[in-house]
Design a protein around this motif. Structure first.
Motif, PDB file in Angstrom:
ATOM      1  N   TYR A   6      -1.942  -6.443  14.875  1.00 42.09           N
ATOM      2  CA  TYR A   6      -1.267  -6.559  13.584  1.00 42.09           C
ATOM      3  C   TYR A   6      -0.348  -5.382  13.297  1.00 42.09           C
ATOM      4  O   TYR A   6      -0.739  -4.233  13.436  1.00 42.09           O
ATOM      5  N   GLU A   7       0.856  -5.713  12.839  1.00 43.80           N
ATOM      6  CA  GLU A   7       1.808  -4.689  12.427  1.00 43.80           C
ATOM      7  C   GLU A   7       1.432  -4.147  11.050  1.00 43.80           C
ATOM      8  O   GLU A   7       1.115  -4.929  10.138  1.00 43.80           O
ATOM      9  N   VAL A   8       1.455  -2.834  10.908  1.00 37.24           N
ATOM     10  CA  VAL A   8       1.203  -2.198   9.608  1.00 37.24           C
ATOM     11  C   VAL A   8       2.294  -1.154   9.377  1.00 37.24           C
ATOM     12  O   VAL A   8       2.149   0.007   9.755  1.00 37.24           O
ATOM     13  N   PRO A   9       3.431  -1.552   8.785  1.00 41.90           N
ATOM     14  CA  PRO A   9       4.514  -0.584   8.555  1.00 41.90           C
ATOM     15  C   PRO A   9       4.033   0.591   7.688  1.00 41.90           C
ATOM     16  O   PRO A   9       3.324   0.385   6.703  1.00 41.90           O
ATOM     17  N   GLU A  10       4.435   1.797   8.083  1.00 43.74           N
ATOM     18  CA  GLU A  10       3.891   2.989   7.431  1.00 43.74           C
ATOM     19  C   GLU A  10       4.409   3.218   6.019  1.00 43.74           C
ATOM     20  O   GLU A  10       3.724   3.816   5.190  1.00 43.74           O
ATOM     21  N   GLU A  11       5.618   2.738   5.720  1.00 44.58           N
ATOM     22  CA  GLU A  11       6.221   3.054   4.416  1.00 44.58           C
ATOM     23  C   GLU A  11       5.719   2.141   3.287  1.00 44.58           C
ATOM     24  O   GLU A  11       6.119   2.292   2.137  1.00 44.58           O
ATOM     25  N   LEU A  12       4.840   1.190   3.590  1.00 41.55           N
ATOM     26  CA  LEU A  12       4.407   0.236   2.565  1.00 41.55           C
ATOM     27  C   LEU A  12       3.062   0.625   1.963  1.00 41.55           C
ATOM     28  O   LEU A  12       2.302   1.396   2.541  1.00 41.55           O
ATOM     29  N   TYR A  13       2.795   0.055   0.785  1.00 44.08           N
ATOM     30  CA  TYR A  13       1.458   0.127   0.165  1.00 44.08           C
ATOM     31  C   TYR A  13       0.790  -1.240   0.326  1.00 44.08           C
ATOM     32  O   TYR A  13       1.475  -2.271   0.406  1.00 44.08           O
ATOM     33  N   TYR A  14      -0.536  -1.237   0.307  1.00 46.50           N
ATOM     34  CA  TYR A  14      -1.279  -2.481   0.610  1.00 46.50           C
ATOM     35  C   TYR A  14      -2.413  -2.722  -0.380  1.00 46.50           C
ATOM     36  O   TYR A  14      -2.926  -1.783  -0.989  1.00 46.50           O
ATOM     37  N   THR A  15      -2.806  -3.992  -0.489  1.00 42.26           N
ATOM     38  CA  THR A  15      -4.035  -4.317  -1.226  1.00 42.26           C
ATOM     39  C   THR A  15      -5.114  -4.701  -0.214  1.00 42.26           C
ATOM     40  O   THR A  15      -4.803  -5.043   0.928  1.00 42.26           O
ATOM     41  N   LYS A  16      -6.360  -4.697  -0.702  1.00 42.00           N
ATOM     42  CA  LYS A  16      -7.457  -5.145   0.162  1.00 42.00           C
ATOM     43  C   LYS A  16      -7.378  -6.641   0.419  1.00 42.00           C
ATOM     44  O   LYS A  16      -8.043  -7.170   1.295  1.00 42.00           O
ATOM     45  N   GLU A  17      -6.576  -7.323  -0.410  1.00 39.74           N
ATOM     46  CA  GLU A  17      -6.413  -8.781  -0.260  1.00 39.74           C
ATOM     47  C   GLU A  17      -5.232  -9.112   0.653  1.00 39.74           C
ATOM     48  O   GLU A  17      -4.803 -10.249   0.727  1.00 39.74           O
ATOM     49  N   HIS A  18      -4.648  -8.078   1.287  1.00 37.57           N
ATOM     50  CA  HIS A  18      -3.616  -8.264   2.306  1.00 37.57           C
ATOM     51  C   HIS A  18      -2.220  -8.604   1.758  1.00 37.57           C
ATOM     52  O   HIS A  18      -1.471  -9.314   2.403  1.00 37.57           O
ATOM     53  N   GLU A  19      -1.908  -8.060   0.568  1.00 39.80           N
ATOM     54  CA  GLU A  19      -0.518  -8.073   0.114  1.00 39.80           C
ATOM     55  C   GLU A  19       0.088  -6.705   0.435  1.00 39.80           C
ATOM     56  O   GLU A  19      -0.642  -5.718   0.541  1.00 39.80           O
ATOM     57  N   TRP A  20       1.421  -6.666   0.566  1.00 34.18           N
ATOM     58  CA  TRP A  20       2.102  -5.383   0.733  1.00 34.18           C
ATOM     59  C   TRP A  20       3.134  -5.173  -0.369  1.00 34.18           C
ATOM     60  O   TRP A  20       3.607  -6.136  -0.973  1.00 34.18           O
ATOM     61  N   VAL A  21       3.443  -3.912  -0.627  1.00 42.46           N
ATOM     62  CA  VAL A  21       4.454  -3.543  -1.625  1.00 42.46           C
ATOM     63  C   VAL A  21       5.429  -2.561  -0.997  1.00 42.46           C
ATOM     64  O   VAL A  21       5.004  -1.591  -0.362  1.00 42.46           O
ATOM     65  N   LYS A  22       6.691  -2.853  -1.170  1.00 41.94           N
ATOM     66  CA  LYS A  22       7.705  -1.889  -0.737  1.00 41.94           C
ATOM     67  C   LYS A  22       8.400  -1.368  -1.990  1.00 41.94           C
ATOM     68  O   LYS A  22       8.946  -2.151  -2.778  1.00 41.94           O
ATOM     69  N   VAL A  23       8.364  -0.044  -2.161  1.00 44.77           N
ATOM     70  CA  VAL A  23       8.983   0.539  -3.355  1.00 44.77           C
ATOM     71  C   VAL A  23      10.447   0.859  -3.034  1.00 44.77           C
ATOM     72  O   VAL A  23      10.738   1.689  -2.168  1.00 44.77           O
ATOM     73  N   ILE A  24      11.358   0.157  -3.742  1.00 43.94           N
ATOM     74  CA  ILE A  24      12.787   0.371  -3.537  1.00 43.94           C
ATOM     75  C   ILE A  24      13.262   1.469  -4.501  1.00 43.94           C
ATOM     76  O   ILE A  24      14.003   2.373  -4.131  1.00 43.94           O
ATOM     77  N   SER A  25      12.835   1.344  -5.754  1.00 44.25           N
ATOM     78  CA  SER A  25      13.113   2.375  -6.757  1.00 44.25           C
ATOM     79  C   SER A  25      12.018   2.278  -7.802  1.00 44.25           C
ATOM     80  O   SER A  25      11.138   1.421  -7.692  1.00 44.25           O
ATOM     81  N   LYS A  26      12.088   3.117  -8.852  1.00 44.42           N
ATOM     82  CA  LYS A  26      10.982   3.102  -9.808  1.00 44.42           C
ATOM     83  C   LYS A  26      10.919   1.809 -10.614  1.00 44.42           C
ATOM     84  O   LYS A  26       9.899   1.476 -11.197  1.00 44.42           O
ATOM     85  N   ASP A  27      12.017   1.042 -10.619  1.00 37.26           N
ATOM     86  CA  ASP A  27      11.946  -0.236 -11.326  1.00 37.26           C
ATOM     87  C   ASP A  27      12.260  -1.437 -10.431  1.00 37.26           C
ATOM     88  O   ASP A  27      12.667  -2.497 -10.891  1.00 37.26           O
ATOM     89  N   ARG A  28      12.014  -1.248  -9.164  1.00 31.77           N
ATOM     90  CA  ARG A  28      12.235  -2.379  -8.260  1.00 31.77           C
ATOM     91  C   ARG A  28      11.327  -2.260  -7.034  1.00 31.77           C
ATOM     92  O   ARG A  28      11.391  -1.280  -6.296  1.00 31.77           O
ATOM     93  N   VAL A  29      10.466  -3.285  -6.864  1.00 34.48           N
ATOM     94  CA  VAL A  29       9.604  -3.334  -5.672  1.00 34.48           C
ATOM     95  C   VAL A  29       9.689  -4.729  -5.055  1.00 34.48           C
ATOM     96  O   VAL A  29      10.020  -5.705  -5.722  1.00 34.48           O
ATOM     97  N   ILE A  30       9.379  -4.789  -3.770  1.00 35.73           N
ATOM     98  CA  ILE A  30       9.302  -6.077  -3.081  1.00 35.73           C
ATOM     99  C   ILE A  30       7.856  -6.279  -2.653  1.00 35.73           C
ATOM    100  O   ILE A  30       7.172  -5.319  -2.253  1.00 35.73           O
ATOM    101  N   VAL A  31       7.404  -7.533  -2.764  1.00 39.18           N
ATOM    102  CA  VAL A  31       6.013  -7.857  -2.469  1.00 39.18           C
ATOM    103  C   VAL A  31       5.949  -8.979  -1.428  1.00 39.18           C
ATOM    104  O   VAL A  31       6.778  -9.891  -1.445  1.00 39.18           O
ATOM    105  N   GLY A  32       4.977  -8.864  -0.554  1.00 34.91           N
ATOM    106  CA  GLY A  32       4.762  -9.948   0.422  1.00 34.91           C
ATOM    107  C   GLY A  32       3.317  -9.960   0.887  1.00 34.91           C
ATOM    108  O   GLY A  32       2.477  -9.254   0.321  1.00 34.91           O
ATOM    109  N   ILE A  33       3.023 -10.768   1.906  1.00 34.97           N
ATOM    110  CA  ILE A  33       1.679 -10.751   2.488  1.00 34.97           C
ATOM    111  C   ILE A  33       1.765 -10.204   3.910  1.00 34.97           C
ATOM    112  O   ILE A  33       2.796 -10.328   4.573  1.00 34.97           O
ATOM    113  N   THR A  34       0.687  -9.590   4.355  1.00 32.86           N
ATOM    114  CA  THR A  34       0.753  -8.790   5.585  1.00 32.86           C
ATOM    115  C   THR A  34       0.714  -9.647   6.855  1.00 32.86           C
ATOM    116  O   THR A  34       0.374 -10.833   6.824  1.00 32.86           O
ATOM    117  N   ASP A  35       1.029  -8.990   7.935  1.00 35.27           N
ATOM    118  CA  ASP A  35       0.991  -9.613   9.257  1.00 35.27           C
ATOM    119  C   ASP A  35      -0.416 -10.136   9.550  1.00 35.27           C
ATOM    120  O   ASP A  35      -0.589 -11.226  10.100  1.00 35.27           O
TER     121      ASP A  35
END
Lengths: 134, 371
Positions: A6-35
């Motif tokens: 499984y890929e785990v990109p280092e710059e992301l934050y994660y939940t125990k439920e396997h979602e990821w968060v990418k912080v673009i700026s303080k008022d913009r994030v992108i969310v997805g589910i992990t590999d």
């Protein structure tokens, strides 16, 4: 980094439920589910996504993802407002499997309590440990 | 947890799930790929988890004829037939494919989830009959070779001319040095063969593993229970515990073709006659989604805001690329092309009633092949 298969990109934050968060700026994030999540689901055939401008609380349902076999909730890793949804997932749900961190992103959000809630999420090395122990 | 002889293969090659107390493969390559391969070419399933019971002896035919709503006297040697066991109220105890091997020898194939129940059911009713019962479930294996290429591939391994083996026939054969029983049946809607291997177990798995590997080497794709479920749902076949159980009788389950009313007495006959006279109120049918959304078991079926039925199993069809289901609907609304709504977690989604198979039978399914 890679944990097992499984890929785990280092710059992301994660939940125990396997979602990821990418912080673009303080008022913009992108969310997805992990590999890991997409590989567990494998045959991803359906997404139900939130409405634009919908306000969602930390770890409330952001929508659902369905494999042939079952329905799974997608949890919102942050409190905030949905500003964009990846509509391509409606017609091409397999994007999530093929590209969980790029083309398979799920929503863009405007977070309300970013600094506080990031502390509640897992850093990549902690998420990697979680996968290691599964 | 129980394991089949082929678990030694599954553990390294599949995603495992628990099913009816068995540790079984859900998929090897993925449900969609396996599903489409069976529709278009050839798949191989381990179905050793199912129950296998040998019924033989002077009264074997009379015994089964008493236990089943099907007229067993009309079944000839070498034929296999689909049927159900009913209780005294007409409720379905299990559904089964039965192979008539000899005049008074039958091999009963039941559901994994019902192995103990079936065994007890057979034993309980056998007391007044001269029959010998044998539970072979743990000491045999069963592989299902399914898909339009099944005949071509199996023909390279057996000497019998498979062109002469009709659908729902069975025969004893030798594959290399292994004696097996082969039945031209399956749970996918496609042509195919179910192959039973005896004297093999989880502890002594070699015979089953050899045949499994041999069939894979001939080009069959290993398939798991995920594809087995999507394939049988497209074909309109029942899954015990979802689509049928003891609260349902075979007439409601749209299985009246296996019920005989003129063969004399049998268990459940009185109850079934009453159902027939009154007429069924609900009927098992297939459903094709018109809207997006995947119906699942227990979703309500609605017509004009009124609840008119319930989904008994549902999935996403890898072939049709849409949601499909099976369920019970008010008999008056059970005609093909009736439009209904299915409540999928609060979203009322349009669906159409359809008699299965749900695929185009000119393009898919065993009927397009002359067997």
């Amino acid at each position: 980094m890679k944990v097992k298969e499984y890929e785990v990109p280092e710059e992301l934050y994660y939940t125990k439920e396997h979602e990821w968060v990418k912080v673009i700026s303080k008022d913009r994030v992108i969310v997805g589910i992990t590999d890991y999540a997409v590989k567990m689901l494998k045959d991803i055939v359906y997404f139900s996504l939130p409405r634009i401008n919908q306000e969602i609380n930390f770890m409330d349902s952001l929508g659902t993802v369905e494999s042939i076999k079952a329905v799974s909730e997608i949890y919102s890793p942050l409190t905030g407002k949905v500003i964009k949804v990846n509509e391509r997932l409606l017609s091409e749900p397999e994007l999530a499997y093929n590209s969980p961190y790029q083309e398979g992103w799920i929503v863009e959000m405007e977070p309300k309590r970013l600094d506080d809630e990031l502390k509640l999420l897992l850093k990549s090395e902690d998420y990697a440990k979680l996968l290691q122990n599964l | 947890m129980k394991r089949t002889p082929l678990f030694h293969y599954h553990k390294d090659n599949s995603k495992l799930i628990e099913f009816a107390e068995f540790e079984m493969p859900l998929w090897f390559k993925g449900i969609s790929e396996e599903h489409l391969t069976v529709r278009e070419s050839l798949g191989l399933f381990d179905v050793s988890h199912m129950g296998r019971f040998l019924v033989k002896g002077k009264d074997a035919t009379d015994f089964l004829n008493y236990l089943l709503p099907t007229d067993v006297l009309k079944v000839s040697k070498g034929r296999s037939f689909y049927t159900v066991f009913c209780n005294g109220e007409g409720g379905i105890v299990d559904d089964s494919v039965i192979l008539k091997r000899e005049e008074n020898e039958y091999l009963v194939i039941g559901n994994a989830i019902n192995i103990e129940k079936d065994w007890n059911w057979l034993k309980k009713h056998a007391k007044s009959f001269d029959v010998e019962l044998n539970n072979l479930s743990d000491d045999s294996a069963m592989l299902a070779l399914q898909g339009p290429k099944a005949e071509e591939v199996l023909q390279t391994l057996v000497k019998e001319d498979l062109k002469q083996i009709k659908r729902f026939s069975n025969f004893k054969a030798k594959i290399e040095d292994l004696e097996v029983i082969i039945s031209r049946t399956g749970y996918t809607g496609e042509d195919g063969f179910e192959i039973i291997i005896f004297d093999v177990s989880y502890e002594e798995p070699q015979k089953a593993l050899n045949l499994w590997n041999l069939l894979l080497s001939k080009g069959a794709l290993p398939c798991g229970l995920g594809a087995r479920d999507t394939l049988r749902l497209e074909a309109g076949m029942c899954l015990y515990g979802n689509d049928i159980d003891e609260s349902v009788n075979p007439l409601e389950a749209n299985l009246s073709w296996i019920v005989s009313f003129d063969k004399g007495d049998y268990l459940g006959r009185e109850a079934l006659i009453k159902v027939k006279e009154k007429g069924v109120k609900r009927l098992r049918k297939g459903f094709l989604m018109e809207d997006r959304g995947i119906p699942r078991a227990k979703c309500k079926i609605l017509k004009d805001e009124e609840e008119v039925g319930i989904v008994s199993s549902g999935t996403f069809s890898p072939l049709l690329k849409k949601g499909i289901a099976q369920g019970y609907i008010k008999a008056s609304l059970s005609k093909d092309d009736e439009l209904v709504q299915i409540d999928i977690r609060g979203i009322k989604s349009l669906a159409r009633v359809k008699t299965p198979p749900l695929y185009d039978t000119n393009l898919y399914g065993w009927k397009r092949i002359k067997v």
